[in-house]
Design a protein around this motif. Structure first.
Motif, short mmCIF file in Angstrom:
data_model
loop_
_atom_site.label_atom_id
_atom_site.label_comp_id
_atom_site.label_asym_id
_atom_site.label_seq_id
_atom_site.Cartn_x
_atom_site.Cartn_y
_atom_site.Cartn_z
N GLU A 1 -4.38 63.87 58.39
CA GLU A 1 -5.59 63.53 57.44
C GLU A 1 -6.42 62.36 57.97
O GLU A 1 -7.54 62.34 57.87
CB GLU A 1 -5.21 63.25 55.94
N VAL A 2 -5.87 61.34 58.71
CA VAL A 2 -6.31 60.13 59.10
C VAL A 2 -7.15 60.31 60.25
O VAL A 2 -8.36 59.90 60.43
CB VAL A 2 -5.06 59.13 59.47
N SER A 3 -6.48 61.23 61.28
CA SER A 3 -7.50 61.81 62.03
C SER A 3 -8.75 62.56 61.90
O SER A 3 -9.61 62.32 62.50
CB SER A 3 -6.57 62.71 63.21
N GLN A 4 -8.72 63.58 61.12
CA GLN A 4 -9.77 64.14 60.53
C GLN A 4 -10.83 63.22 60.14
O GLN A 4 -11.86 63.27 60.28
CB GLN A 4 -9.33 65.01 59.49
N PHE A 5 -10.15 62.19 59.19
CA PHE A 5 -10.93 61.41 58.40
C PHE A 5 -12.07 60.26 59.36
O PHE A 5 -13.17 60.24 59.16
CB PHE A 5 -10.31 60.42 57.35
N ARG A 6 -11.35 59.91 60.31
CA ARG A 6 -11.91 59.22 61.50
C ARG A 6 -12.85 59.87 62.25
O ARG A 6 -13.88 59.23 62.61
CB ARG A 6 -10.71 58.48 62.31
N ARG A 7 -12.68 61.23 62.34
CA ARG A 7 -13.80 62.05 63.18
C ARG A 7 -15.03 62.10 62.24
O ARG A 7 -16.18 62.32 62.75
CB ARG A 7 -12.98 63.35 63.52
N GLU A 8 -14.69 62.42 61.00
CA GLU A 8 -15.68 62.90 60.16
C GLU A 8 -16.47 61.66 59.44
O GLU A 8 -17.59 61.53 58.99
CB GLU A 8 -15.50 63.60 58.86
N HIS A 9 -15.77 60.84 59.35
CA HIS A 9 -16.23 59.41 58.80
C HIS A 9 -15.78 57.99 59.57
O HIS A 9 -15.48 57.08 58.94
CB HIS A 9 -15.88 58.85 57.34
N ALA A 10 -16.45 57.94 60.66
CA ALA A 10 -15.86 57.01 61.54
C ALA A 10 -16.31 55.46 61.26
O ALA A 10 -15.42 54.47 61.40
CB ALA A 10 -16.64 57.05 62.88
N THR A 11 -17.24 55.47 60.27
CA THR A 11 -17.55 53.99 60.02
C THR A 11 -17.02 53.52 58.57
O THR A 11 -17.36 52.56 58.08
CB THR A 11 -19.15 54.01 59.86
N ARG A 12 -16.34 54.72 57.88
CA ARG A 12 -15.89 54.12 56.58
C ARG A 12 -14.49 53.64 56.72
O ARG A 12 -13.79 53.87 57.41
CB ARG A 12 -15.74 55.46 55.78
N PRO A 13 -14.11 52.93 55.54
CA PRO A 13 -12.81 52.21 55.72
C PRO A 13 -11.82 53.08 55.48
O PRO A 13 -11.88 54.10 54.59
CB PRO A 13 -12.91 50.95 54.54
N LEU A 14 -10.46 52.88 55.80
CA LEU A 14 -9.43 53.70 55.56
C LEU A 14 -9.22 54.09 54.01
O LEU A 14 -8.51 54.77 53.43
CB LEU A 14 -7.89 53.24 56.11
N SER A 15 -9.55 52.79 53.11
CA SER A 15 -9.21 53.01 51.84
C SER A 15 -9.98 53.95 51.20
O SER A 15 -9.72 54.39 50.02
CB SER A 15 -9.67 51.68 51.08
N ALA A 16 -11.05 54.69 51.82
CA ALA A 16 -11.80 55.76 51.26
C ALA A 16 -11.20 56.98 51.45
O ALA A 16 -11.77 58.02 50.93
CB ALA A 16 -13.21 55.55 51.70
N MET A 17 -10.34 56.84 52.44
CA MET A 17 -9.47 58.51 52.57
C MET A 17 -8.96 58.77 51.40
O MET A 17 -8.28 58.16 50.48
CB MET A 17 -8.72 58.12 53.68
N LYS A 18 -8.85 60.19 51.09
CA LYS A 18 -8.34 60.61 49.80
C LYS A 18 -6.95 60.11 49.50
O LYS A 18 -6.69 59.84 48.58
CB LYS A 18 -8.39 62.19 50.00
N SER A 19 -5.81 60.28 50.64
CA SER A 19 -4.53 59.71 50.05
C SER A 19 -4.55 58.34 49.63
O SER A 19 -3.98 58.15 48.78
CB SER A 19 -3.88 60.28 51.17
N PHE A 20 -5.39 57.69 50.30
CA PHE A 20 -5.30 56.22 50.33
C PHE A 20 -6.24 56.01 48.71
O PHE A 20 -5.83 54.67 48.19
CB PHE A 20 -5.79 55.45 51.42
N ALA A 21 -7.33 56.65 48.56
CA ALA A 21 -8.14 56.32 47.45
C ALA A 21 -7.25 56.75 46.35
O ALA A 21 -7.44 56.10 45.08
CB ALA A 21 -9.49 57.25 47.52
N ILE A 22 -6.57 57.84 46.14
CA ILE A 22 -5.63 58.31 44.99
C ILE A 22 -4.65 57.02 44.85
O ILE A 22 -4.35 56.72 43.52
CB ILE A 22 -4.89 59.48 45.27
#
Length: 208
Positions: free
Chosen positions: A130-151
């Motif tokens: 999930e982290v790898s996909q998030f970084r590919r799709e949202h390179a400039t967004r903070p990790l806290s915006a990733m779904k698992s971390f946001a939940i």
């Protein structure tokens, strides 16, 4: 479709100066974006509160969707506070932050708890993907915006929104989580057979 926006304890996240917190006299809740009919998320904003009761420099620090950030900023710009006399204990400008939760349906404690349980016991292998996909799709967004971390962030903040803990305590846990994310990601990548929960501090594994 019912929409819900939580902006509880609006000033509890205020950067307090010698114990002083401006008093809220008028607030506007953000409007759930019409373009996001089934999405749940959050936005974190910063603002400056002036001694005449006005606000300025309202900015979205992060948001799971840009539209949530825009809605939160638009609402906060209309907030007003009780004017105060400037003194050594009461500065002319107070800086504040606020978290807002957006949901297409009322947020239930049971629903958040179920989502958090599913998330925290996922394998580190899944989390790393999930982290790898998030970084590919949202390179400039903070990790806290990733779904698992946001939940996870919503889960640790929920007791504050429901009044079981103070908003300040909720922010301490949320900030603790955000600071730990890079290390959690590193540990999960090194141990794919472990679970996300293995690397969460005890204080973040459950909410009260």
């Amino acid at each position: 479709m019912r929409f819900l926006v939580l902006a509880a304890a609006l000033l509890a996240s205020t950067a307090v100066f010698a114990g002083f917190e401006p008093e809220v006299v008028f607030t506007v809740k953000p409007v759930y974006p019409k373009t996001l009919t089934t999405t749940q998320g959050h936005a974190r904003i910063s603002l400056k509160i002036h001694n005449d009761g006005s606000v300025s420099d309202v900015k979205a620090l992060n948001a799971t969707k840009p539209a949530f950030g825009e809605a939160a900023v638009g609402a906060a710009k209309q907030w007003r506070f009780k004017p105060w006399t400037v003194s050594a204990e009461r500065p002319a400008v107070v800086e504040a932050r606020n978290d807002m939760l957006f949901s297409p349906e009322p947020i239930s404690r049971e629903g958040v708890q179920l989502n958090f349980t599913e998330v925290k016991f996922q394998s580190c292998r899944d989390l790393s993907e999930e982290v790898s996909q998030f970084r590919r799709e949202h390179a400039t967004r903070p990790l806290s915006a990733m779904k698992s971390f946001a939940i996870t962030r919503v889960a640790v903040m929920l007791p504050a929104f429901s009044g079981k803990t103070t908003y300040a305590d909720g922010l301490v846990l949320a900030d603790q989580l955000e600071n730990l994310l890079p290390e959690i990601v590193r540990q999960c990548q090194a141990n794919p057979t472990a679970t996300y929960a293995d690397y969460l501090p005890h204080s973040l594994k459950q909410y009260r």
